[in-house]
Design a protein around this motif. Structure first.
Motif, short mmCIF file in Angstrom:
data_model
loop_
_atom_site.label_atom_id
_atom_site.label_comp_id
_atom_site.label_asym_id
_atom_site.label_seq_id
_atom_site.Cartn_x
_atom_site.Cartn_y
_atom_site.Cartn_z
N LEU A 30 53.34 28.70 49.64
CA LEU A 30 52.87 28.71 51.28
C LEU A 30 51.66 29.47 51.16
O LEU A 30 50.68 29.31 51.84
N ILE A 31 51.45 30.68 50.59
CA ILE A 31 50.28 31.68 50.94
C ILE A 31 49.14 30.81 50.34
O ILE A 31 47.85 31.15 50.95
N ASN A 32 49.33 30.22 49.36
CA ASN A 32 48.14 29.63 48.45
C ASN A 32 47.36 28.46 49.14
O ASN A 32 46.40 28.02 48.84
N THR A 33 48.06 28.14 50.55
CA THR A 33 47.59 27.14 51.34
C THR A 33 46.58 27.45 52.30
O THR A 33 45.92 26.61 52.87
N LYS A 34 46.54 28.62 52.36
CA LYS A 34 45.44 29.31 53.24
C LYS A 34 44.50 30.28 52.57
O LYS A 34 44.81 31.05 51.73
N SER A 35 43.40 30.02 52.89
CA SER A 35 42.26 30.64 52.17
C SER A 35 42.15 32.18 52.34
O SER A 35 41.99 33.07 51.72
N ASP A 36 42.70 32.76 53.75
CA ASP A 36 42.90 34.00 53.99
C ASP A 36 43.95 34.86 53.34
O ASP A 36 43.81 35.91 53.13
N LEU A 37 45.08 33.99 52.81
CA LEU A 37 45.86 34.66 51.85
C LEU A 37 46.03 34.22 50.40
O LEU A 37 46.61 34.90 49.75
N LYS A 38 45.01 33.28 49.98
CA LYS A 38 45.29 32.67 48.67
C LYS A 38 45.01 34.01 47.60
O LYS A 38 44.13 34.85 47.63
N ASP A 39 46.00 33.86 46.77
CA ASP A 39 46.34 34.74 45.73
C ASP A 39 46.42 36.11 45.95
O ASP A 39 46.42 37.06 45.08
N LEU A 40 46.82 36.34 47.15
CA LEU A 40 47.48 37.63 47.69
C LEU A 40 48.72 38.04 46.99
O LEU A 40 49.58 37.03 46.64
N ALA A 41 48.80 39.24 46.23
CA ALA A 41 49.88 39.56 45.52
C ALA A 41 50.83 40.07 46.39
O ALA A 41 50.66 41.45 47.21
N LEU A 42 52.11 39.73 46.59
CA LEU A 42 53.27 40.14 47.44
C LEU A 42 54.25 40.69 46.44
O LEU A 42 54.93 41.98 46.91
N PHE A 43 54.47 40.44 45.21
CA PHE A 43 55.43 40.69 44.42
C PHE A 43 54.90 40.34 42.89
O PHE A 43 54.21 39.81 42.64
N PRO A 44 55.73 41.25 42.03
CA PRO A 44 55.30 41.17 40.55
C PRO A 44 55.40 39.59 40.19
O PRO A 44 56.30 38.66 40.60
#
Length: 425
Positions: A118-132
């Protein structure tokens, strides 16, 4: 390679590492993860990753692996292996009742990949690290293998010192994104997270409730000894104890027709790691340890955080400012996905009201969880103290309630909680 043998010191805790964690097993895991059947492990080293008292539901092992890939390139991989608690039969039974390890494995194997997609569908969130990053979920051995965040320069903050504003806002921003993604996924697949219903307090187990309630009677004795108005506060809190478990369960129950999220369930500084720049300024945060994740009000995580993890003692204004900051980040994440729902998302002030309406958990967090985070004598902290009566429990409880810092904390917070009606039946 000889120099790498000092990655860990000579105390490798090998007696605590299960025999099945061997070269053949780890090689199969890495071959599968890297999709490289020619991968070859040259050597590996293990060490317990947590000190006494830092993790009550898992055995956590750090492993460093030296290996060659298909191009004969030498690599060092650093990983964490989490295992379900075994040994003490009472402790093992209670942890099983909580489904702590079962749920965490389901999160890493099923839910978290969906959040990443889901987060990788948005450039603003892409590759955001939420958990290991998960490497392998081993349902046969009840084990989860994860990337070691130390390899990416994430570190734990000082739980006794607490988090300053920079640390706190980084953590809350990641929590807001995590929560918002769960709301969006629930809209796409209604009820997909309802199976996560075994939080610290739940409708299936009394596992650790008995320890908490008995400790609260000791807390009341300390508060009474403060004298003055605190004698009355102590009476009010003592009257709550017979109702403690049910009032906590109500906090953890999902709220029909209200905002529910996939709450971390154990959101305090010990379960957050930070990355720093060269000047020592925190620049990123990542969430760890999802053993008590639950579909419930976001207030569960917010109260846990503001009442256990901040440096100093927050007043009402500071608490609510952090709640508003979280809400802003939560709402902005929803907007990225053009979020639509039949449920009404509360406005900022309504959200703050909901925070206090679901505020009984603040008592648990401040009187008990914060007491554990303030403990400087790690030797008193052990899982057996929670699950078994006896001398170990007495030492643990004494270490929790006799700390002068936590007592000063209570003196400031108790009048706040009384003003908000949290001490009333």
């Amino acid at each position: 390679m000889e120099g790498n043998k000092n990655i860990f010191n000579s105390d490798c805790d090998s007696e605590d590492v299960p025999k099945w964690i061997n070269k053949d097993y780890l090689e199969r895991v890495l071959k599968n993860y890297f999709k490289d059947n020619s991968l070859k492990i040259l050597d590996f080293y293990t060490k317990l990753a947590t000190k006494k008292g830092e993790n009550y539901a898992s055995l956590v092992i750090r492993v460093v692996i030296e290996y060659e890939n298909k191009n004969l390139k030498y690599n060092i991989g650093k990983y964490i292996i989490k295992l379900s608690v075994e040994g003490d039969p009472i402790m093992a039974r209670v942890i099983k009742e909580y489904r702590a390890f079962e749920d965490e494995m389901l999160l890493y194997s099923e839910a978290f990949p969906k959040i990443l997609d889901l987060i990788n569908t948005k450039s603003d969130l892409k590759d955001l690290a939420l958990f290991p990053k998960p490497i392998y979920c081993d349902f046969e051995h009840n084990a989860i293998i994860l990337e070691d965040l130390l390899q990416r320069d994430y570190k734990s903050a000082d739980r006794v010192k607490g988090l300053d504003e920079q640390h706190a806002k980084l953590a809350l921003k990641k929590l807001a994104v995590f929560h918002a993604c769960s709301v969006i996924l629930d809209q796409q697949d209604p009820g997909c997270f309802k199976k996560f219903d075994h939080g610290v307090y739940n409708r299936y187990s009394d596992g650790i409730s008995e320890f908490f309630c008995k400790t609260m009677y000791k807390v009341c004795n300390v508060i009474q000894n403060f004298g003055g108005e605190f004698i009355n506060y102590s009476k009010k809190i003592r009257n709550l104890i017979p109702h403690w478990v049910e009032k906590e369960r109500q906090c953890y129950d999902p709220k029909p027709n209200q905002l529910n999220v996939l709450a971390h369930g154990d959101f305090w500084s010990t379960n957050i790691m930070f990355k720093y720049d060269e000047s020592g300024r925190p620049i990123d945060a990542i969430l760890i340890d999802f053993q008590f994740t639950v579909w419930a009000s976001p207030a569960i995580d917010l109260h846990f955080f503001v009442n256990t993890s901040l440096a100093g003692v927050p007043n009402i204004e500071e608490m609510e400012n952090y709640v508003r900051f979280y809400y802003k980040e939560f709402l902005e994440t929803l907007k990225l996905f053009d979020f639509e729902t039949k449920l009404k998302i509360p406005n900022s002030e309504e959200f703050v009201c909901d925070f206090w309406e679901n505020g009984f958990n603040a008592l648990q967090n401040s009187f008990l969880d914060k007491s554990i985070s303030f403990m400087e004598d790690d030797s008193a902290a052990c899982p057996e103290a929670i699950f078994n009566e006896g001398e170990k429990r007495e030492r643990f409880q004494l270490a929790m309630i006799s700390n002068k810092r936590i007592q000063e904390h209570w003196k400031i917070l108790i009048p706040i909680f009384d003003k908000k009606g949290l001490l009333d039946l």
